[in-house]
Design a protein around this motif. Structure first.
Motif, PDB file in Angstrom:
ATOM      1  N   LYS A 232       0.826  -1.214   0.000  1.00  0.00           N
ATOM      2  CA  LYS A 232       0.000   0.000   0.000  1.00  0.00           C
ATOM      3  C   LYS A 232       0.862   1.267   0.000  1.00  0.00           C
ATOM      4  O   LYS A 232       0.547   2.235  -0.686  1.00  0.00           O
ATOM      5  N   GLU A 233       1.942   1.245   0.747  1.00  0.00           N
ATOM      6  CA  GLU A 233       2.827   2.416   0.822  1.00  0.00           C
ATOM      7  C   GLU A 233       3.416   2.753  -0.555  1.00  0.00           C
ATOM      8  O   GLU A 233       3.512   3.919  -0.919  1.00  0.00           O
ATOM      9  N   ASP A 234       3.802   1.735  -1.312  1.00  0.00           N
ATOM     10  CA  ASP A 234       4.352   1.970  -2.654  1.00  0.00           C
ATOM     11  C   ASP A 234       3.311   2.591  -3.574  1.00  0.00           C
ATOM     12  O   ASP A 234       3.609   3.516  -4.328  1.00  0.00           O
ATOM     13  N   ILE A 235       2.088   2.082  -3.506  1.00  0.00           N
ATOM     14  CA  ILE A 235       1.011   2.626  -4.333  1.00  0.00           C
ATOM     15  C   ILE A 235       0.722   4.074  -3.939  1.00  0.00           C
ATOM     16  O   ILE A 235       0.564   4.946  -4.801  1.00  0.00           O
ATOM     17  N   GLU A 236       0.692   4.354  -2.651  1.00  0.00           N
ATOM     18  CA  GLU A 236       0.453   5.726  -2.183  1.00  0.00           C
ATOM     19  C   GLU A 236       1.569   6.664  -2.622  1.00  0.00           C
ATOM     20  O   GLU A 236       1.310   7.810  -3.005  1.00  0.00           O
ATOM     21  N   ASN A 237       2.808   6.187  -2.583  1.00  0.00           N
ATOM     22  CA  ASN A 237       3.933   7.013  -3.034  1.00  0.00           C
ATOM     23  C   ASN A 237       3.829   7.307  -4.528  1.00  0.00           C
ATOM     24  O   ASN A 237       4.105   8.432  -4.963  1.00  0.00           O
ATOM     25  N   LEU A 238       3.433   6.313  -5.303  1.00  0.00           N
ATOM     26  CA  LEU A 238       3.265   6.532  -6.737  1.00  0.00           C
ATOM     27  C   LEU A 238       2.120   7.511  -6.992  1.00  0.00           C
ATOM     28  O   LEU A 238       2.243   8.403  -7.822  1.00  0.00           O
ATOM     29  N   GLN A 239       1.030   7.371  -6.267  1.00  0.00           N
ATOM     30  CA  GLN A 239      -0.090   8.294  -6.424  1.00  0.00           C
ATOM     31  C   GLN A 239       0.319   9.716  -6.072  1.00  0.00           C
ATOM     32  O   GLN A 239      -0.075  10.683  -6.741  1.00  0.00           O
ATOM     33  N   LYS A 240       1.118   9.873  -5.034  1.00  0.00           N
ATOM     34  CA  LYS A 240       1.603  11.209  -4.653  1.00  0.00           C
ATOM     35  C   LYS A 240       2.489  11.782  -5.761  1.00  0.00           C
ATOM     36  O   LYS A 240       2.386  12.959  -6.114  1.00  0.00           O
ATOM     37  N   PHE A 241       3.351  10.942  -6.322  1.00  0.00           N
ATOM     38  CA  PHE A 241       4.199  11.381  -7.424  1.00  0.00           C
ATOM     39  C   PHE A 241       3.337  11.900  -8.575  1.00  0.00           C
ATOM     40  O   PHE A 241       3.617  12.943  -9.167  1.00  0.00           O
ATOM     41  N   ILE A 242       2.287  11.151  -8.905  1.00  0.00           N
ATOM     42  CA  ILE A 242       1.408  11.517 -10.002  1.00  0.00           C
ATOM     43  C   ILE A 242       0.748  12.868  -9.736  1.00  0.00           C
ATOM     44  O   ILE A 242       0.706  13.741 -10.612  1.00  0.00           O
ATOM     45  N   VAL A 243       0.251  13.053  -8.531  1.00  0.00           N
ATOM     46  CA  VAL A 243      -0.387  14.328  -8.171  1.00  0.00           C
ATOM     47  C   VAL A 243       0.629  15.468  -8.287  1.00  0.00           C
ATOM     48  O   VAL A 243       0.329  16.533  -8.849  1.00  0.00           O
ATOM     49  N   ASP A 244       1.825  15.255  -7.791  1.00  0.00           N
ATOM     50  CA  ASP A 244       2.859  16.305  -7.863  1.00  0.00           C
ATOM     51  C   ASP A 244       3.279  16.602  -9.305  1.00  0.00           C
ATOM     52  O   ASP A 244       3.619  17.733  -9.629  1.00  0.00           O
ATOM     53  N   LEU A 245       3.244  15.578 -10.151  1.00  0.00           N
ATOM     54  CA  LEU A 245       3.621  15.760 -11.553  1.00  0.00           C
ATOM     55  C   LEU A 245       2.659  16.698 -12.266  1.00  0.00           C
ATOM     56  O   LEU A 245       3.059  17.541 -13.045  1.00  0.00           O
ATOM     57  N   TYR A 246       1.365  16.569 -11.944  1.00  0.00           N
ATOM     58  CA  TYR A 246       0.360  17.403 -12.587  1.00  0.00           C
ATOM     59  C   TYR A 246       0.301  18.768 -11.944  1.00  0.00           C
ATOM     60  O   TYR A 246      -0.113  19.707 -12.463  1.00  0.00           O
TER      61      TYR A 246
END
Length: 87
Positions: free
Chosen positions: A73-87
């Protein structure tokens, strides 16, 4: 790194940028590049304004998330945060 700089500095046409995103993810799927390297490369698109480029980035990231369902779950949350920051 040079391609990242070219993306950042607007030296490539939109079609070339779409191709680079697609190729970067394909290299990861083929095991020729790490996901970390692709995500680092994507940071160069932070100022991107072309819809087709963002569409390719979004599609590739969505596909990656769809196959990550069994990751911690932590890896998925980190990827989701990356995606939000990218946009």
């Amino acid at each position: 790194e040079k391609l990242g700089e070219a993306v950042k500095n607007g030296k490539l046409e939109a079609a070339d940028r779409v191709g680079l995103v697609s190729d970067a993810f394909a290299m990861t799927v083929a095991g020729k590049s790490s996901l970390t390297a692709v995500l680092s490369f994507l940071k160069n698109f932070n100022g991107e304004s072309d819809y087709l480029v963002w569409n390719e980035i979004s599609s590739q990231l969505a596909q990656m998330l769809s196959v990550w369902w069994e990751q911690p779950k932590e890896d998925i949350e980190n990827l989701q945060k990356f995606i939000v920051d990218l946009y």
